[in-house]
Design a protein around this motif. Structure first.
Motif, PDB file in Angstrom:
ATOM      1  N   PHE A  48      37.317 -54.434   9.371  1.00 13.41           N
ATOM      2  CA  PHE A  48      36.879 -53.486  10.678  1.00 13.41           C
ATOM      3  C   PHE A  48      37.990 -53.365  11.257  1.00 13.41           C
ATOM      4  O   PHE A  48      37.858 -52.038  12.010  1.00 13.41           O
ATOM      5  CB  PHE A  48      36.106 -54.717  11.547  1.00 13.41           C
ATOM      6  CG  PHE A  48      36.382 -54.577  13.063  1.00 13.41           C
ATOM      7  CD1 PHE A  48      35.943 -53.351  13.796  1.00 13.41           C
ATOM      8  CD2 PHE A  48      36.931 -55.712  13.861  1.00 13.41           C
ATOM      9  CE1 PHE A  48      36.268 -53.362  14.952  1.00 13.41           C
ATOM     10  CE2 PHE A  48      37.085 -55.710  15.116  1.00 13.41           C
ATOM     11  CZ  PHE A  48      36.789 -54.344  15.831  1.00 13.41           C
ATOM     12  N   MET A  49      38.862 -54.130  11.489  1.00 13.95           N
ATOM     13  CA  MET A  49      40.332 -53.519  11.949  1.00 13.95           C
ATOM     14  C   MET A  49      40.967 -52.388  11.389  1.00 13.95           C
ATOM     15  O   MET A  49      41.377 -51.458  11.731  1.00 13.95           O
ATOM     16  CB  MET A  49      41.397 -54.695  11.801  1.00 13.95           C
ATOM     17  CG  MET A  49      42.883 -54.353  12.303  1.00 13.95           C
ATOM     18  SD  MET A  49      43.948 -55.669  11.908  1.00 13.95           S
ATOM     19  CE  MET A  49      44.270 -55.198  10.074  1.00 13.95           C
ATOM     20  N   ASP A  50      40.836 -52.392   9.832  1.00 11.95           N
ATOM     21  CA  ASP A  50      41.306 -51.211   9.047  1.00 11.95           C
ATOM     22  C   ASP A  50      40.565 -50.091   9.351  1.00 11.95           C
ATOM     23  O   ASP A  50      40.868 -48.952   9.487  1.00 11.95           O
ATOM     24  CB  ASP A  50      41.304 -51.540   7.649  1.00 11.95           C
ATOM     25  CG  ASP A  50      41.675 -50.435   6.593  1.00 11.95           C
ATOM     26  OD1 ASP A  50      42.618 -50.098   6.571  1.00 11.95           O
ATOM     27  OD2 ASP A  50      40.789 -50.052   6.230  1.00 11.95           O
ATOM     28  N   LEU A  51      39.142 -50.202   9.401  1.00 14.33           N
ATOM     29  CA  LEU A  51      38.223 -48.822   9.851  1.00 14.33           C
ATOM     30  C   LEU A  51      38.698 -48.343  10.980  1.00 14.33           C
ATOM     31  O   LEU A  51      38.621 -47.157  11.355  1.00 14.33           O
ATOM     32  CB  LEU A  51      36.867 -49.336   9.680  1.00 14.33           C
ATOM     33  CG  LEU A  51      36.185 -49.831   8.208  1.00 14.33           C
ATOM     34  CD1 LEU A  51      34.978 -50.277   8.502  1.00 14.33           C
ATOM     35  CD2 LEU A  51      36.159 -48.625   7.413  1.00 14.33           C
ATOM     36  N   LEU A  52      38.810 -49.165  12.019  1.00 14.33           N
ATOM     37  CA  LEU A  52      39.356 -48.527  13.522  1.00 14.33           C
ATOM     38  C   LEU A  52      40.751 -47.825  13.275  1.00 14.33           C
ATOM     39  O   LEU A  52      40.777 -46.970  13.748  1.00 14.33           O
ATOM     40  CB  LEU A  52      39.737 -49.873  14.361  1.00 14.33           C
ATOM     41  CG  LEU A  52      40.310 -49.553  15.536  1.00 14.33           C
ATOM     42  CD1 LEU A  52      39.429 -48.816  16.566  1.00 14.33           C
ATOM     43  CD2 LEU A  52      40.705 -50.886  16.425  1.00 14.33           C
ATOM     44  N   ARG A  53      41.713 -48.434  12.380  1.00 13.77           N
ATOM     45  CA  ARG A  53      43.001 -47.797  12.248  1.00 13.77           C
ATOM     46  C   ARG A  53      42.661 -46.350  11.681  1.00 13.77           C
ATOM     47  O   ARG A  53      43.234 -45.286  12.063  1.00 13.77           O
ATOM     48  CB  ARG A  53      43.773 -48.717  11.320  1.00 13.77           C
ATOM     49  CG  ARG A  53      44.521 -49.745  11.896  1.00 13.77           C
ATOM     50  CD  ARG A  53      45.649 -50.348  10.746  1.00 13.77           C
ATOM     51  NE  ARG A  53      46.290 -49.652  10.205  1.00 13.77           N
ATOM     52  CZ  ARG A  53      47.702 -49.251  10.605  1.00 13.77           C
ATOM     53  NH1 ARG A  53      47.987 -49.918  11.537  1.00 13.77           N
ATOM     54  NH2 ARG A  53      48.181 -48.472   9.988  1.00 13.77           N
ATOM     55  N   ARG A  54      42.011 -46.471  10.731  1.00 13.36           N
ATOM     56  CA  ARG A  54      41.762 -45.042   9.883  1.00 13.36           C
ATOM     57  C   ARG A  54      40.883 -44.095  10.544  1.00 13.36           C
ATOM     58  O   ARG A  54      41.211 -42.889  10.496  1.00 13.36           O
ATOM     59  CB  ARG A  54      41.088 -45.462   8.356  1.00 13.36           C
ATOM     60  CG  ARG A  54      41.854 -46.178   7.569  1.00 13.36           C
ATOM     61  CD  ARG A  54      40.905 -46.742   6.297  1.00 13.36           C
ATOM     62  NE  ARG A  54      41.629 -47.400   5.417  1.00 13.36           N
ATOM     63  CZ  ARG A  54      42.365 -46.934   4.481  1.00 13.36           C
ATOM     64  NH1 ARG A  54      42.665 -45.469   4.289  1.00 13.36           N
ATOM     65  NH2 ARG A  54      42.983 -48.042   3.472  1.00 13.36           N
TER      66      ARG A  54
END
Length: 465
Positions: A48-54
Protein backbone atom coordinates in the motif's frame (compact mmCIF):
# COMPACT_ATOMS: atom_id res chain seq x y z
CA UNK A 1 -3.87 13.58 -14.19
CA UNK A 2 -6.99 13.86 -12.03
CA UNK A 3 -7.12 15.66 -8.70
CA UNK A 4 -5.84 13.43 -5.91
CA UNK A 5 -8.16 12.46 -3.06
CA UNK A 6 -7.17 10.37 -0.03
CA UNK A 7 -9.24 9.11 2.88
CA UNK A 8 -7.78 10.97 5.85
CA UNK A 9 -8.19 9.08 9.13
CA UNK A 10 -7.80 12.41 10.95
CA UNK A 11 -10.87 13.96 9.27
CA UNK A 12 -12.67 10.64 8.62
CA UNK A 13 -13.40 11.60 5.00
CA UNK A 14 -11.80 11.87 1.57
CA UNK A 15 -9.86 15.10 1.33
CA UNK A 16 -8.38 16.79 -1.74
CA UNK A 17 -4.62 16.49 -1.65
CA UNK A 18 -2.05 19.17 -2.44
CA UNK A 19 1.48 19.14 -1.00
CA UNK A 20 2.47 21.75 1.54
CA UNK A 21 5.79 22.52 -0.11
CA UNK A 22 5.62 23.17 -3.85
CA UNK A 23 5.94 20.00 -5.90
CA UNK A 24 7.55 17.84 -3.19
CA UNK A 25 5.44 15.42 -1.13
CA UNK A 26 6.89 14.63 2.30
CA UNK A 27 5.85 11.27 3.74
CA UNK A 28 6.58 9.32 6.92
CA UNK A 29 5.85 5.59 7.05
CA UNK A 30 6.05 3.41 10.13
CA UNK A 31 8.57 0.71 9.32
CA UNK A 32 9.22 -2.72 10.81
CA UNK A 33 10.42 -3.71 14.26
CA UNK A 34 13.28 -5.93 13.14
CA UNK A 35 13.12 -8.72 15.73
CA UNK A 36 11.56 -11.34 13.45
CA UNK A 37 10.59 -12.05 9.85
CA UNK A 38 7.97 -9.77 8.30
CA UNK A 39 4.90 -11.81 7.41
CA UNK A 40 2.59 -11.25 4.45
CA UNK A 41 0.16 -9.24 6.57
CA UNK A 42 2.94 -6.79 7.41
CA UNK A 43 4.06 -6.70 3.79
CA UNK A 44 0.58 -5.85 2.52
CA UNK A 45 0.93 -2.53 4.35
CA UNK A 46 4.18 -1.78 2.54
CA UNK A 47 2.60 -2.67 -0.83
CA UNK A 48 0.00 0.00 0.00
CA UNK A 49 2.83 2.40 0.87
CA UNK A 50 4.45 1.63 -2.49
CA UNK A 51 1.22 2.20 -4.44
CA UNK A 52 0.92 5.60 -2.78
CA UNK A 53 4.48 6.48 -3.78
CA UNK A 54 3.98 5.36 -7.38
CA UNK A 55 0.66 7.21 -7.71
CA UNK A 56 2.21 10.44 -6.46
CA UNK A 57 5.09 10.12 -8.91
CA UNK A 58 2.58 9.24 -11.66
CA UNK A 59 1.05 12.64 -10.86
CA UNK A 60 4.38 14.37 -11.37
CA UNK A 61 5.33 14.94 -7.74
CA UNK A 62 8.78 14.61 -6.20
CA UNK A 63 9.06 12.59 -3.00
CA UNK A 64 10.88 12.93 0.29
CA UNK A 65 9.89 9.78 2.12
CA UNK A 66 11.12 8.54 5.48
CA UNK A 67 10.64 5.03 6.87
CA UNK A 68 11.94 4.07 10.29
CA UNK A 69 13.57 0.81 11.33
CA UNK A 70 12.68 0.12 14.96
CA UNK A 71 15.68 -1.62 16.51
CA UNK A 72 15.04 -0.57 20.12
CA UNK A 73 12.18 0.57 22.34
CA UNK A 74 9.27 -1.57 21.11
CA UNK A 75 8.14 -3.51 24.16
CA UNK A 76 6.30 -6.82 24.05
CA UNK A 77 3.19 -4.98 25.32
CA UNK A 78 1.87 -1.71 23.94
CA UNK A 79 1.14 -0.81 27.56
CA UNK A 80 4.84 -0.18 28.27
CA UNK A 81 5.16 -3.52 30.01
CA UNK A 82 7.45 -6.47 29.46
CA UNK A 83 10.75 -6.81 27.67
CA UNK A 84 12.01 -4.93 24.62
CA UNK A 85 11.29 -7.13 21.57
CA UNK A 86 14.84 -6.69 20.28
CA UNK A 87 16.43 -7.58 23.62
CA UNK A 88 14.10 -10.58 24.04
CA UNK A 89 15.02 -12.06 20.65
CA UNK A 90 18.72 -11.36 21.21
CA UNK A 91 18.58 -13.22 24.52
CA UNK A 92 16.68 -16.17 23.02
CA UNK A 93 19.02 -16.49 20.04
CA UNK A 94 22.17 -15.76 22.09
CA UNK A 95 23.15 -12.89 19.80
CA UNK A 96 23.58 -9.15 20.23
CA UNK A 97 20.69 -6.80 19.42
CA UNK A 98 22.89 -5.34 16.68
CA UNK A 99 23.24 -8.78 15.06
CA UNK A 100 19.49 -9.42 15.33
CA UNK A 101 18.66 -6.01 13.83
CA UNK A 102 21.16 -6.38 10.98
CA UNK A 103 19.87 -9.82 10.00
CA UNK A 104 16.14 -9.08 10.05
CA UNK A 105 16.60 -5.65 8.44
CA UNK A 106 18.42 -7.37 5.58
CA UNK A 107 15.64 -9.94 5.17
CA UNK A 108 12.97 -7.20 5.21
CA UNK A 109 14.74 -5.13 2.55
CA UNK A 110 15.17 -8.24 0.39
CA UNK A 111 11.44 -9.00 0.74
CA UNK A 112 10.32 -5.52 -0.29
CA UNK A 113 12.68 -5.56 -3.26
CA UNK A 114 11.19 -8.87 -4.44
CA UNK A 115 7.69 -7.39 -4.13
CA UNK A 116 8.70 -4.34 -6.21
CA UNK A 117 8.19 -2.09 -3.19
CA UNK A 118 10.34 0.98 -3.72
CA UNK A 119 12.65 1.88 -0.86
CA UNK A 120 11.91 5.29 0.67
CA UNK A 121 14.48 8.00 0.14
CA UNK A 122 15.47 7.90 3.83
CA UNK A 123 15.55 4.74 5.98
CA UNK A 124 16.16 5.81 9.58
CA UNK A 125 17.26 3.41 12.31
CA UNK A 126 16.04 4.25 15.79
CA UNK A 127 19.39 3.47 17.45
CA UNK A 128 21.07 6.12 15.27
CA UNK A 129 18.74 8.86 16.53
CA UNK A 130 18.84 8.52 20.32
CA UNK A 131 19.96 12.13 20.88
CA UNK A 132 17.05 13.48 18.81
CA UNK A 133 14.66 11.46 20.98
CA UNK A 134 16.23 12.69 24.21
CA UNK A 135 15.99 16.30 22.98
CA UNK A 136 12.31 15.76 22.16
CA UNK A 137 11.57 14.38 25.63
CA UNK A 138 13.49 17.20 27.31
CA UNK A 139 11.44 19.73 25.34
CA UNK A 140 8.14 18.04 26.30
CA UNK A 141 9.24 18.03 29.94
CA UNK A 142 10.00 21.73 29.68
CA UNK A 143 6.45 22.37 28.43
CA UNK A 144 4.92 20.41 31.31
CA UNK A 145 3.80 17.35 29.35
CA UNK A 146 6.12 14.83 31.00
CA UNK A 147 6.70 13.50 34.51
CA UNK A 148 9.22 11.15 36.03
CA UNK A 149 8.61 7.88 37.87
CA UNK A 150 10.98 5.29 39.27
CA UNK A 151 11.04 3.41 35.94
CA UNK A 152 10.89 6.16 33.33
CA UNK A 153 9.57 9.42 31.90
CA UNK A 154 5.88 9.39 30.97
CA UNK A 155 3.60 11.60 28.89
CA UNK A 156 0.87 13.18 31.02
CA UNK A 157 -2.09 12.43 28.80
CA UNK A 158 -4.57 14.53 30.80
CA UNK A 159 -2.56 17.62 29.79
CA UNK A 160 -3.71 16.96 26.23
CA UNK A 161 -7.55 17.04 26.19
CA UNK A 162 -7.66 16.38 22.42
CA UNK A 163 -6.23 12.89 22.94
CA UNK A 164 -8.23 10.52 20.72
CA UNK A 165 -8.54 12.94 17.80
CA UNK A 166 -7.33 10.24 15.40
CA UNK A 167 -9.08 7.14 16.74
CA UNK A 168 -12.14 8.76 18.29
CA UNK A 169 -11.47 7.14 21.66
CA UNK A 170 -11.93 9.28 24.77
CA UNK A 171 -9.85 9.37 27.95
CA UNK A 172 -12.93 8.06 29.79
CA UNK A 173 -13.00 5.08 27.42
CA UNK A 174 -9.31 4.53 28.08
CA UNK A 175 -9.90 4.64 31.84
CA UNK A 176 -12.90 2.28 31.66
CA UNK A 177 -11.09 -0.19 29.42
CA UNK A 178 -7.80 -0.19 31.33
CA UNK A 179 -6.42 -3.46 32.59
CA UNK A 180 -5.34 -3.97 36.20
CA UNK A 181 -2.81 -1.22 36.80
CA UNK A 182 0.75 -2.52 36.68
CA UNK A 183 2.53 0.77 37.31
CA UNK A 184 0.87 2.53 40.22
CA UNK A 185 3.07 5.59 39.65
CA UNK A 186 1.36 6.45 36.38
CA UNK A 187 -1.16 9.27 36.72
CA UNK A 188 -3.49 7.77 34.10
CA UNK A 189 -3.61 4.22 32.69
CA UNK A 190 -3.11 5.57 29.17
CA UNK A 191 0.02 7.58 30.04
CA UNK A 192 2.83 6.18 27.91
CA UNK A 193 6.59 5.97 28.26
CA UNK A 194 8.72 8.57 26.53
CA UNK A 195 11.92 7.14 28.02
CA UNK A 196 12.51 4.00 30.09
CA UNK A 197 15.12 3.72 32.81
CA UNK A 198 17.18 0.61 32.23
CA UNK A 199 18.21 -1.91 34.90
CA UNK A 200 21.94 -2.59 34.94
CA UNK A 201 21.56 -5.93 33.16
CA UNK A 202 19.58 -4.45 30.23
CA UNK A 203 21.58 -4.94 27.02
CA UNK A 204 20.34 -1.79 25.26
CA UNK A 205 20.84 1.50 27.10
CA UNK A 206 22.17 5.02 26.60
CA UNK A 207 23.11 7.96 28.83
CA UNK A 208 20.35 10.51 29.37
CA UNK A 209 19.37 13.30 31.80
CA UNK A 210 17.46 10.61 33.73
CA UNK A 211 20.29 8.10 33.93
CA UNK A 212 20.95 5.12 31.70
CA UNK A 213 17.95 4.05 29.65
CA UNK A 214 16.33 3.64 26.24
CA UNK A 215 13.54 5.40 24.30
CA UNK A 216 9.87 4.56 24.22
CA UNK A 217 8.55 3.24 20.93
CA UNK A 218 6.30 6.21 20.10
CA UNK A 219 8.90 8.93 20.57
CA UNK A 220 11.07 7.42 17.83
CA UNK A 221 8.72 8.28 14.96
CA UNK A 222 7.97 11.77 16.29
CA UNK A 223 11.66 12.62 16.66
CA UNK A 224 12.78 11.21 13.31
CA UNK A 225 9.84 12.73 11.45
CA UNK A 226 10.70 16.13 12.92
CA UNK A 227 14.37 15.80 11.99
CA UNK A 228 13.91 14.81 8.36
CA UNK A 229 10.52 16.30 7.38
CA UNK A 230 10.15 19.35 9.59
CA UNK A 231 7.42 20.52 11.94
CA UNK A 232 4.63 19.70 9.48
CA UNK A 233 4.60 17.32 6.54
CA UNK A 234 2.09 15.90 4.09
CA UNK A 235 1.32 12.23 4.77
CA UNK A 236 1.84 9.67 7.53
CA UNK A 237 1.15 6.00 6.70
CA UNK A 238 0.86 2.77 8.64
CA UNK A 239 -1.45 -0.12 9.42
CA UNK A 240 -4.83 0.27 11.11
CA UNK A 241 -3.37 -1.41 14.20
CA UNK A 242 -1.28 1.76 14.73
CA UNK A 243 -4.31 4.07 14.98
CA UNK A 244 -5.49 3.66 18.60
CA UNK A 245 -2.12 3.66 20.37
CA UNK A 246 1.05 4.31 18.38
CA UNK A 247 -0.26 7.05 16.08
CA UNK A 248 -2.50 8.53 18.75
CA UNK A 249 0.54 8.83 21.00
CA UNK A 250 2.63 10.30 18.20
CA UNK A 251 0.03 13.02 17.72
CA UNK A 252 -0.09 13.73 21.47
CA UNK A 253 3.68 14.14 21.59
CA UNK A 254 3.91 16.40 18.57
CA UNK A 255 0.94 18.52 19.59
CA UNK A 256 2.52 18.91 23.02
CA UNK A 257 5.72 20.21 21.45
CA UNK A 258 4.46 22.07 18.38
CA UNK A 259 0.73 22.63 18.95
CA UNK A 260 -0.44 20.59 15.93
CA UNK A 261 -0.17 17.06 14.48
CA UNK A 262 2.94 16.39 12.43
CA UNK A 263 1.06 15.23 9.32
CA UNK A 264 -1.97 16.68 7.57
CA UNK A 265 -3.01 13.32 6.09
CA UNK A 266 -3.01 10.02 8.00
CA UNK A 267 -3.48 6.98 5.73
CA UNK A 268 -3.94 3.46 7.09
CA UNK A 269 -3.95 0.04 5.45
CA UNK A 270 -6.42 -2.60 6.66
CA UNK A 271 -5.68 -6.02 8.14
CA UNK A 272 -5.04 -9.19 6.21
CA UNK A 273 -7.00 -12.20 7.42
CA UNK A 274 -6.17 -15.89 7.01
CA UNK A 275 -9.11 -18.14 6.13
CA UNK A 276 -11.38 -15.36 7.48
CA UNK A 277 -9.60 -15.35 10.84
CA UNK A 278 -7.02 -13.19 12.54
CA UNK A 279 -3.42 -13.47 11.34
CA UNK A 280 -0.75 -13.34 14.02
CA UNK A 281 2.55 -14.91 14.95
CA UNK A 282 1.04 -16.13 18.22
CA UNK A 283 -1.60 -18.13 16.31
CA UNK A 284 1.03 -19.66 14.04
CA UNK A 285 -0.84 -18.79 10.85
CA UNK A 286 1.55 -16.29 9.31
CA UNK A 287 3.55 -16.82 6.15
CA UNK A 288 6.71 -15.22 4.84
CA UNK A 289 7.62 -14.49 1.22
CA UNK A 290 10.18 -17.31 1.33
CA UNK A 291 7.44 -19.72 2.40
CA UNK A 292 5.25 -18.61 -0.53
CA UNK A 293 8.18 -19.15 -2.90
CA UNK A 294 8.68 -22.65 -1.47
CA UNK A 295 5.04 -23.37 -2.34
CA UNK A 296 5.64 -22.39 -5.95
CA UNK A 297 4.50 -18.77 -6.00
CA UNK A 298 6.38 -15.78 -7.34
CA UNK A 299 6.47 -12.71 -5.04
CA UNK A 300 4.58 -10.77 -7.72
CA UNK A 301 1.77 -13.34 -7.52
CA UNK A 302 1.30 -12.09 -3.96
CA UNK A 303 1.47 -8.46 -5.09
CA UNK A 304 -1.23 -9.20 -7.70
CA UNK A 305 -3.30 -10.89 -4.98
CA UNK A 306 -3.10 -7.74 -2.83
CA UNK A 307 -3.99 -5.43 -5.72
CA UNK A 308 -7.41 -7.07 -5.99
CA UNK A 309 -8.59 -5.44 -2.74
CA UNK A 310 -8.66 -1.76 -1.78
CA UNK A 311 -6.06 -0.87 0.83
CA UNK A 312 -8.82 0.17 3.28
CA UNK A 313 -10.62 -3.19 2.94
CA UNK A 314 -9.78 -6.36 4.82
CA UNK A 315 -8.18 -8.97 2.57
CA UNK A 316 -8.69 -12.67 3.24
CA UNK A 317 -5.64 -14.79 2.42
CA UNK A 318 -6.17 -18.32 1.16
CA UNK A 319 -4.01 -20.53 -1.01
CA UNK A 320 -6.94 -20.91 -3.39
CA UNK A 321 -6.82 -17.13 -3.77
CA UNK A 322 -3.09 -17.29 -4.41
CA UNK A 323 -3.60 -19.97 -7.07
CA UNK A 324 -6.12 -17.70 -8.78
CA UNK A 325 -3.76 -14.71 -8.56
CA UNK A 326 -0.89 -16.71 -10.04
CA UNK A 327 -3.02 -17.88 -12.97
CA UNK A 328 -4.53 -14.42 -13.54
CA UNK A 329 -1.16 -12.68 -13.60
CA UNK A 330 0.15 -15.22 -16.12
CA UNK A 331 -2.93 -14.78 -18.30
CA UNK A 332 -2.67 -11.00 -18.12
CA UNK A 333 0.98 -11.06 -19.18
CA UNK A 334 0.10 -13.37 -22.09
CA UNK A 335 -2.70 -11.01 -23.16
CA UNK A 336 -0.35 -8.02 -22.98
CA UNK A 337 2.29 -9.78 -25.10
CA UNK A 338 -0.20 -10.14 -27.97
CA UNK A 339 -0.17 -6.35 -28.32
CA UNK A 340 3.61 -5.98 -28.32
CA UNK A 341 4.79 -4.88 -31.75
CA UNK A 342 1.33 -5.49 -33.26
CA UNK A 343 0.54 -3.25 -36.21
CA UNK A 344 -3.18 -2.89 -35.68
CA UNK A 345 -4.63 0.60 -35.22
CA UNK A 346 -6.35 0.98 -31.88
CA UNK A 347 -9.37 3.28 -31.55
CA UNK A 348 -7.85 6.53 -30.25
CA UNK A 349 -11.03 7.55 -28.40
CA UNK A 350 -11.25 4.17 -26.68
CA UNK A 351 -7.61 4.36 -25.51
CA UNK A 352 -8.05 7.95 -24.33
CA UNK A 353 -11.10 6.96 -22.27
CA UNK A 354 -9.35 3.92 -20.76
CA UNK A 355 -6.32 6.02 -19.80
CA UNK A 356 -8.53 8.73 -18.26
CA UNK A 357 -10.51 6.14 -16.31
CA UNK A 358 -7.28 4.56 -15.03
CA UNK A 359 -6.02 7.96 -13.85
CA UNK A 360 -9.35 8.70 -12.18
CA UNK A 361 -9.29 5.35 -10.36
CA UNK A 362 -5.79 5.63 -8.91
CA UNK A 363 -6.34 9.27 -7.93
CA UNK A 364 -9.57 8.39 -6.10
CA UNK A 365 -8.00 7.16 -2.86
CA UNK A 366 -5.88 4.57 -4.67
CA UNK A 367 -8.70 2.53 -6.19
CA UNK A 368 -6.23 -0.03 -7.50
CA UNK A 369 -8.75 -2.89 -7.98
CA UNK A 370 -10.68 -0.71 -10.44
CA UNK A 371 -7.43 0.37 -12.11
CA UNK A 372 -6.35 -3.27 -12.49
CA UNK A 373 -9.70 -4.09 -14.11
CA UNK A 374 -9.15 -1.28 -16.61
CA UNK A 375 -5.75 -2.72 -17.55
CA UNK A 376 -7.48 -6.03 -18.20
CA UNK A 377 -9.92 -4.16 -20.47
CA UNK A 378 -6.95 -2.72 -22.37
CA UNK A 379 -5.34 -6.13 -22.75
CA UNK A 380 -8.60 -7.68 -24.02
CA UNK A 381 -9.08 -5.17 -26.83
CA UNK A 382 -9.77 -7.12 -30.01
CA UNK A 383 -7.47 -4.99 -32.17
CA UNK A 384 -3.90 -5.88 -31.27
CA UNK A 385 -1.82 -2.73 -31.23
CA UNK A 386 1.56 -1.62 -29.95
CA UNK A 387 -0.19 1.56 -28.75
CA UNK A 388 -2.14 -0.58 -26.31
CA UNK A 389 1.06 -2.28 -25.19
CA UNK A 390 2.73 1.06 -24.45
CA UNK A 391 -0.32 2.31 -22.54
CA UNK A 392 -0.41 -0.83 -20.40
CA UNK A 393 3.28 -0.45 -19.54
CA UNK A 394 2.60 3.16 -18.55
CA UNK A 395 -0.11 1.93 -16.18
CA UNK A 396 2.29 -0.75 -14.92
CA UNK A 397 4.49 2.04 -13.56
CA UNK A 398 1.94 2.03 -10.71
CA UNK A 399 0.92 -1.63 -10.61
CA UNK A 400 4.53 -2.85 -11.01
CA UNK A 401 3.57 -6.38 -12.01
CA UNK A 402 6.21 -6.78 -14.75
CA UNK A 403 3.47 -6.91 -17.36
CA UNK A 404 6.12 -6.85 -20.08
CA UNK A 405 7.41 -10.21 -18.91
CA UNK A 406 7.21 -13.04 -21.43
CA UNK A 407 5.65 -16.14 -19.89
CA UNK A 408 7.77 -19.15 -20.80
CA UNK A 409 5.89 -22.06 -22.33
CA UNK A 410 7.48 -24.33 -19.75
CA UNK A 411 5.41 -22.57 -17.12
CA UNK A 412 2.26 -23.61 -18.96
CA UNK A 413 3.49 -27.16 -19.46
CA UNK A 414 4.60 -27.71 -15.87
CA UNK A 415 1.34 -29.26 -14.67
CA UNK A 416 0.17 -30.77 -17.99
CA UNK A 417 -0.31 -34.51 -18.38
CA UNK A 418 2.66 -36.06 -20.28
CA UNK A 419 0.15 -37.79 -22.59
CA UNK A 420 -1.07 -34.38 -23.79
CA UNK A 421 2.47 -33.18 -24.46
CA UNK A 422 3.19 -36.40 -26.39
CA UNK A 423 0.07 -35.94 -28.55
CA UNK A 424 1.06 -32.35 -29.34
CA UNK A 425 4.51 -33.53 -30.42
CA UNK A 426 2.92 -36.26 -32.59
CA UNK A 427 0.66 -33.69 -34.26
CA UNK A 428 3.64 -31.40 -34.92
CA UNK A 429 5.52 -34.29 -36.51
CA UNK A 430 2.47 -35.23 -38.60
CA UNK A 431 2.18 -31.67 -39.92
CA UNK A 432 5.86 -31.60 -40.84
CA UNK A 433 5.33 -34.86 -42.76
CA UNK A 434 2.29 -33.23 -44.43
CA UNK A 435 0.06 -35.92 -42.95
CA UNK A 436 -2.74 -33.43 -42.34
CA UNK A 437 -5.44 -36.04 -41.75
CA UNK A 438 -3.51 -37.47 -38.80
CA UNK A 439 -2.76 -33.97 -37.50
CA UNK A 440 -6.45 -33.08 -37.61
CA UNK A 441 -7.37 -36.33 -35.86
CA UNK A 442 -4.93 -35.57 -33.03
CA UNK A 443 -6.29 -32.02 -32.73
CA UNK A 444 -9.82 -33.44 -32.42
CA UNK A 445 -8.67 -35.92 -29.77
CA UNK A 446 -7.00 -33.14 -27.77
CA UNK A 447 -10.17 -31.07 -28.03
CA UNK A 448 -12.13 -33.95 -26.50
CA UNK A 449 -9.58 -33.89 -23.67
CA UNK A 450 -10.27 -30.18 -23.13
CA UNK A 451 -7.11 -28.85 -24.83
CA UNK A 452 -7.31 -26.04 -27.39
CA UNK A 453 -4.41 -25.59 -29.83
CA UNK A 454 -3.20 -22.42 -31.52
CA UNK A 455 -0.62 -22.53 -34.32
CA UNK A 456 1.63 -19.46 -34.14
CA UNK A 457 4.83 -18.41 -35.96
CA UNK A 458 6.77 -19.31 -32.81
CA UNK A 459 5.21 -22.75 -32.48
CA UNK A 460 2.14 -24.46 -31.08
CA UNK A 461 0.46 -22.91 -28.03
CA UNK A 462 -2.22 -24.63 -26.05
CA UNK A 463 -4.62 -24.00 -23.20
CA UNK A 464 -7.40 -25.73 -21.38
CA UNK A 465 -10.99 -24.98 -22.32
Amino acid sequence: MNELKFFNTLTRKKDDFKPLDGNTVRIYSCGPTVYNYAHIGNLRTYIFMDLLRRTLRFGGYDLKHVMNITDVGHLVSDGDEGEDKMAKTAREQKKTPLEIAAYYTGVFLKDIDRLHIERPEIIAKATEHIQEMIDFVVALDGKGYAYETSDGIYYDIEKFPRYGMLSGISLEDQQAGARVEVNSEKKHPADFALWKKAPKEHIMQWESPWGMGYPGWHIECSAMGLKYLGEEFDIHTGGVDHIPIHHENEIAQTCGLLGHPAARFWLHGEFMLVNNGKMSKSLGNTYTIDQLIEKGYDPLDFRYFCLNAHYRSKLNFTFEGMDSAKKSLKNLRNAVQKHKGAEGKADADVLKKLEADFSEAVCDDLNIPKALGLVWNMARLETKSDEVYRLILKCDDILSLSLDKVVEEKEEEADVDPEILALIEQRTAAKKAKNYAEADAIRAKLLEMGILLEDTPSGVKFRRK
